[in-house]
Design a protein around this motif. Structure first.
Motif, PDB file in Angstrom:
ATOM      1  N   GLY A 121       0.807  -1.210   0.000  1.00  0.00           N
ATOM      2  CA  GLY A 121       0.000   0.000   0.000  1.00  0.00           C
ATOM      3  C   GLY A 121       0.841   1.262   0.000  1.00  0.00           C
ATOM      4  N   ALA A 122       2.034   1.183  -0.607  1.00  0.00           N
ATOM      5  CA  ALA A 122       2.939   2.337  -0.614  1.00  0.00           C
ATOM      6  C   ALA A 122       2.294   3.534  -1.303  1.00  0.00           C
ATOM      7  N   LYS A 123       2.377   4.694  -0.654  1.00  0.00           N
ATOM      8  CA  LYS A 123       1.803   5.912  -1.231  1.00  0.00           C
ATOM      9  C   LYS A 123       2.829   6.719  -2.018  1.00  0.00           C
ATOM     10  N   ALA A 124       4.106   6.466  -1.777  1.00  0.00           N
ATOM     11  CA  ALA A 124       5.159   7.189  -2.488  1.00  0.00           C
ATOM     12  C   ALA A 124       6.323   6.248  -2.731  1.00  0.00           C
ATOM     13  N   ILE A 125       7.143   6.592  -3.724  1.00  0.00           N
ATOM     14  CA  ILE A 125       8.319   5.794  -4.026  1.00  0.00           C
ATOM     15  C   ILE A 125       9.450   6.715  -4.464  1.00  0.00           C
ATOM     16  N   VAL A 126      10.643   6.418  -3.975  1.00  0.00           N
ATOM     17  CA  VAL A 126      11.858   7.084  -4.447  1.00  0.00           C
ATOM     18  C   VAL A 126      12.579   6.078  -5.329  1.00  0.00           C
ATOM     19  N   VAL A 127      12.814   6.433  -6.586  1.00  0.00           N
ATOM     20  CA  VAL A 127      13.383   5.481  -7.536  1.00  0.00           C
ATOM     21  C   VAL A 127      14.503   6.147  -8.330  1.00  0.00           C
ATOM     22  N   VAL A 128      15.556   5.391  -8.593  1.00  0.00           N
ATOM     23  CA  VAL A 128      16.632   5.879  -9.451  1.00  0.00           C
ATOM     24  C   VAL A 128      16.154   5.843 -10.901  1.00  0.00           C
ATOM     25  N   SER A 129      16.526   6.842 -11.669  1.00  0.00           N
ATOM     26  CA  SER A 129      16.022   6.980 -13.042  1.00  0.00           C
ATOM     27  C   SER A 129      16.306   5.753 -13.899  1.00  0.00           C
ATOM     28  N   ASN A 130      17.381   5.027 -13.598  1.00  0.00           N
ATOM     29  CA  ASN A 130      17.718   3.825 -14.364  1.00  0.00           C
ATOM     30  C   ASN A 130      16.584   2.807 -14.347  1.00  0.00           C
ATOM     31  N   PHE A 131      15.754   2.832 -13.307  1.00  0.00           N
ATOM     32  CA  PHE A 131      14.703   1.829 -13.144  1.00  0.00           C
ATOM     33  C   PHE A 131      13.300   2.430 -13.238  1.00  0.00           C
ATOM     34  N   ALA A 132      13.229   3.677 -13.654  1.00  0.00           N
ATOM     35  CA  ALA A 132      11.937   4.354 -13.735  1.00  0.00           C
ATOM     36  C   ALA A 132      11.031   3.727 -14.803  1.00  0.00           C
ATOM     37  N   LYS A 133      11.633   3.160 -15.845  1.00  0.00           N
ATOM     38  CA  LYS A 133      10.850   2.517 -16.900  1.00  0.00           C
ATOM     39  C   LYS A 133      10.032   1.357 -16.335  1.00  0.00           C
ATOM     40  N   THR A 134      10.635   0.582 -15.440  1.00  0.00           N
ATOM     41  CA  THR A 134       9.913  -0.525 -14.805  1.00  0.00           C
ATOM     42  C   THR A 134       8.716   0.005 -14.029  1.00  0.00           C
ATOM     43  N   LEU A 135       8.925   1.070 -13.286  1.00  0.00           N
ATOM     44  CA  LEU A 135       7.841   1.667 -12.508  1.00  0.00           C
ATOM     45  C   LEU A 135       6.743   2.187 -13.414  1.00  0.00           C
ATOM     46  N   GLU A 136       7.132   2.829 -14.515  1.00  0.00           N
ATOM     47  CA  GLU A 136       6.144   3.379 -15.444  1.00  0.00           C
ATOM     48  C   GLU A 136       5.137   2.319 -15.893  1.00  0.00           C
ATOM     49  N   GLU A 137       5.601   1.100 -16.084  1.00  0.00           N
ATOM     50  CA  GLU A 137       4.745   0.038 -16.621  1.00  0.00           C
ATOM     51  C   GLU A 137       3.633  -0.378 -15.670  1.00  0.00           C
ATOM     52  N   VAL A 138       3.806  -0.105 -14.362  1.00  0.00           N
ATOM     53  CA  VAL A 138       2.817  -0.619 -13.415  1.00  0.00           C
ATOM     54  C   VAL A 138       2.259   0.430 -12.462  1.00  0.00           C
ATOM     55  N   VAL A 139       2.828   1.620 -12.441  1.00  0.00           N
ATOM     56  CA  VAL A 139       2.477   2.577 -11.386  1.00  0.00           C
ATOM     57  C   VAL A 139       0.988   2.913 -11.358  1.00  0.00           C
ATOM     58  N   SER A 140       0.338   2.924 -12.506  1.00  0.00           N
ATOM     59  CA  SER A 140      -1.088   3.258 -12.549  1.00  0.00           C
ATOM     60  C   SER A 140      -1.956   2.180 -11.911  1.00  0.00           C
ATOM     61  N   GLU A 141      -1.383   0.999 -11.716  1.00  0.00           N
ATOM     62  CA  GLU A 141      -2.126  -0.117 -11.114  1.00  0.00           C
ATOM     63  C   GLU A 141      -1.789  -0.285  -9.640  1.00  0.00           C
ATOM     64  N   THR A 142      -1.116   0.702  -9.050  1.00  0.00           N
ATOM     65  CA  THR A 142      -0.696   0.627  -7.651  1.00  0.00           C
ATOM     66  C   THR A 142      -1.268   1.808  -6.864  1.00  0.00           C
ATOM     67  N   PRO A 143      -1.155   1.781  -5.533  1.00  0.00           N
ATOM     68  CA  PRO A 143      -1.641   2.908  -4.720  1.00  0.00           C
ATOM     69  C   PRO A 143      -0.691   4.103  -4.713  1.00  0.00           C
ATOM     70  N   VAL A 144       0.433   4.019  -5.413  1.00  0.00           N
ATOM     71  CA  VAL A 144       1.433   5.085  -5.379  1.00  0.00           C
ATOM     72  C   VAL A 144       0.853   6.392  -5.910  1.00  0.00           C
ATOM     73  N   GLU A 145       0.951   7.437  -5.096  1.00  0.00           N
ATOM     74  CA  GLU A 145       0.450   8.754  -5.480  1.00  0.00           C
ATOM     75  C   GLU A 145       1.573   9.701  -5.871  1.00  0.00           C
ATOM     76  N   SER A 146       2.775   9.481  -5.328  1.00  0.00           N
ATOM     77  CA  SER A 146       3.896  10.379  -5.589  1.00  0.00           C
ATOM     78  C   SER A 146       5.130   9.581  -5.982  1.00  0.00           C
ATOM     79  N   VAL A 147       5.726   9.963  -7.108  1.00  0.00           N
ATOM     80  CA  VAL A 147       6.965   9.341  -7.587  1.00  0.00           C
ATOM     81  C   VAL A 147       8.079  10.374  -7.495  1.00  0.00           C
ATOM     82  N   ILE A 148       9.137  10.026  -6.788  1.00  0.00           N
ATOM     83  CA  ILE A 148      10.290  10.916  -6.636  1.00  0.00           C
ATOM     84  C   ILE A 148      11.478  10.248  -7.321  1.00  0.00           C
ATOM     85  N   ILE A 149      12.035  10.933  -8.306  1.00  0.00           N
ATOM     86  CA  ILE A 149      13.112  10.349  -9.098  1.00  0.00           C
ATOM     87  C   ILE A 149      14.450  10.999  -8.760  1.00  0.00           C
ATOM     88  N   THR A 150      15.469  10.159  -8.638  1.00  0.00           N
ATOM     89  CA  THR A 150      16.837  10.647  -8.465  1.00  0.00           C
ATOM     90  C   THR A 150      17.711  10.009  -9.521  1.00  0.00           C
TER      91      THR A 150
END
Length: 557
Positions: A121-150
């Motif tokens: 039930g994570a509401k936010a995620i901090v992700v390195v840009s190298n792996f942001a593509k993986t997140l993009e594929e599923v983020v809309s199907e998760t409870p994540v409301e805020s994505v923070i990229i480094t």
């Protein structure tokens, strides 16, 4: 129950710790940053952050989470990154905000990532840009409301930051294109957070600190609920076991295991922070030449890892020429330390490779070899302070000294249970708080514990139990072998046969030569009947050999 280890502990190692010494990990953190403010805390890619800067930046991130993202105490925040300076800043920022850290393996597939984000039930995620593509594929199907990229170089100084980020993205092409239009910047979050008020929440020892997900090798991946008390206890237990070999404020630890892994999180990050140590973060430990190149630059005094990492190092000629005069403590965990590796390590470094044993559900440390052990003895050591271990048979009866059975653990480091899975929790924690480990072992007369193997990895040959660790230890003694894994494969006559997968150091090594070597050391039914040579063995991101994958491959061949 008998506790013979109590009388055999080094005299300056306590039998018990006070789990309430710190009311929370935040209190422990505040104590360290106050005491060691201007000393270096973490080093990565040549950049250093002091304890004072770590306090300032983590406070800014906590304020950002509270004020800008409007997150509340108890909300889950996922961290998806390798070893970078951004990790401890984000980690302590989340904890200081009273929120729950959900560590995520950055090499997860979209399916694995989605499961963990949805389950936690994570509401936010901090992700390195190298792996942001993986997140993009599923983020809309998760409870994540805020994505923070480094980006990898974001905590480096301005000229180097620009260069590293440019090379990573455009030269090495390590950042796949992604589309996360509402993503926020980690650097911006710190800038904004400095102008916001951080409100320290009331954090109790029983409050949840981490949802630490198990590897998911058996069934669905589950989140172990680790409270502040669980993890504080384990830090103090590790401190009790190893502290006599370490000086406060003077150690330099090398962290090659990823900090999202529970072993590195508790021992490398939290224990050595509590000790006021310098911590060298290795972003890519699989690049052994580059790793050794980093080691050459620093006077390291402690190093932790898994057997495969130590094995790779002792077989690297540049590593053997390093200066080990300051090295005090070498700890192997996560998988069994092999005798051949431990003895070669000691020969090269003149320090013992001490094996520790634990599991995610125990925060993780359960046992550790005493710091003054003279050399490899094949054990996983004594129980950590304030830890009880029973050896039980299949009926749940406690077995006598020397008898083999499943290890059960009790102590303040044992998890509260699996997140939202009471039925799964009941399967592994009994009514008296004993945790079933699934590992087969025994205790000797001095109180040393020995792991025979995982229950599920046991090979059954004509009614006889064969433990893969024993076979692997023998094969690894052969001078032409680099790595080995043993599994059971079906056989009509004997039920199962032993098969070994071998990475050879010398390509002249033959199947007959290996089997002859095994016959010299093993009784007949334990000798491998099948040998397969490979260029490498499949491993997890932290270096554990994936026996199950090899077994599945062998069984479907």
């Amino acid at each position: 129950m008998i506790k013979p280890w109590i009388n055999n502990l080094p005299e300056n190692v306590p039998a018990e710790i006070d789990p309430e010494h710190f009311s929370s990990l935040v209190t422990m953190f505040e104590s360290a940053v106050s005491k060691y403010a201007d000393q270096p805390a973490f080093i990565n890619m040549g950049a250093t952050i002091t304890y004072r800067k770590l306090e300032e930046r983590s406070r800014a991130f906590a304020a950002y989470l509270q004020n800008e993202l409007k997150l509340s105490k108890g909300d889950r925040v996922a961290l998806m990154m390798p070893n970078l300076l951004q990790y401890p800043i984000a980690l302590f920022g989340v904890l200081r905000a009273g929120m729950v850290v959900v560590n995520v393996n950055p090499l997860y597939t979209p399916r694995e990532l989605k499961h963990q984000l949805v389950d936690s039930g994570a509401k936010a995620i901090v992700v390195v840009s190298n792996f942001a593509k993986t997140l993009e594929e599923v983020v809309s199907e998760t409870p994540v409301e805020s994505v923070i990229i480094t980006r990898l170089g974001d905590q480096l100084s301005a000229p180097k930051r620009t260069l590293v980020n440019f090379v990573v993205k455009y030269i090495k092409k390590l950042v796949p294109k992604y589309d996360l239009p509402h993503a926020l910047s980690f650097r911006d979050s710190l800038t904004k957070g400095r102008r916001l008020q951080y409100i320290k929440p009331e954090i109790k020892s029983e409050d949840l600190a981490f949802l630490q997900y198990t590897g998911g090798t058996t069934g669905v991946s589950k989140g172990a609920m680790l409270s502040h008390k669980n993890v504080v206890s384990n830090v103090l237990q590790a401190n009790g076991a190893y502290s006599p070999a370490l000086a406060d404020g003077k150690e330099f630890v090398v962290t090659a295991l990823p900090l999202y892994h529970i072993f590195a999180l508790t021992v490398n990050c939290l224990l050595f922070l509590h000790k006021g140590s310098q911590n060298l973060l290795i972003t890519n430990p699989r690049d052994i030449p580059a790793f050794v190149g980093e080691l050459k630059k620093y006077p390291f005094t402690a190093l932790t890892g898994v057997n495969t990492l130590f094995n790779a190092l002792v077989n690297n000629s540049d590593f053997t020429s390093l200066d080990f005069s300051r090295l005090k403590l070498s700890i192997g965990g996560g998988m069994a330390v092999q005798k051949a590796v431990a003895e070669k390590w000691q020969s090269i470094t003149q320090t013992r490779l001490l094996e520790g044993y634990g599991l995610t559900e125990a925060s993780p440390l359960v046992t550790c070899c005493p710091y003054n052990l003279s050399g490899y003895n094949g054990s996983i050591g004594f129980p950590a302070p304030s830890t009880l271990i029973q050896v039980r048979d299949d009926a749940g009866n406690e077995l006598a000294q020397g008898e083999r059975g499943e290890l059960f653990v009790k102590g303040p480091q044992v998890m509260d249970g699996y997140w939202q899975r009471p039925e799964e929790t009941a399967k592994v924690i009994d009514n008296n708080g004993w945790l079933s480990t699934g590992d087969i072992g025994y205790m000797d007369e001095k109180g040393f514990f020995f792991i025979v193997d995982r229950k599920k990895d046991m090979i059954l040959v004509s009614g006889f139990n064969v433990f893969p660790n024993e076979v692997e230890d023998v094969v690894a003694l052969h001078p032409k072998v680099v790595e080995v894994a043993a599994v059971g494969v079906p056989n009509d006559a004997s039920g199962e046969l032993v098969k070994i997968f071998v990475v050879a150091k010398d390509k002249s090594l033959t199947e007959d030569e290996l089997i002859k070597h095994c016959r010299h050391h093993l009784t007949g039914y334990k000798v491998p009947k099948l040998v397969e040579f490979r260029d490498e063995l499949p491993k997890t991101n932290v270096g554990k050999i994936l026996r199950r994958q090899l077994r599945d491959e062998a069984n479907t061949a």
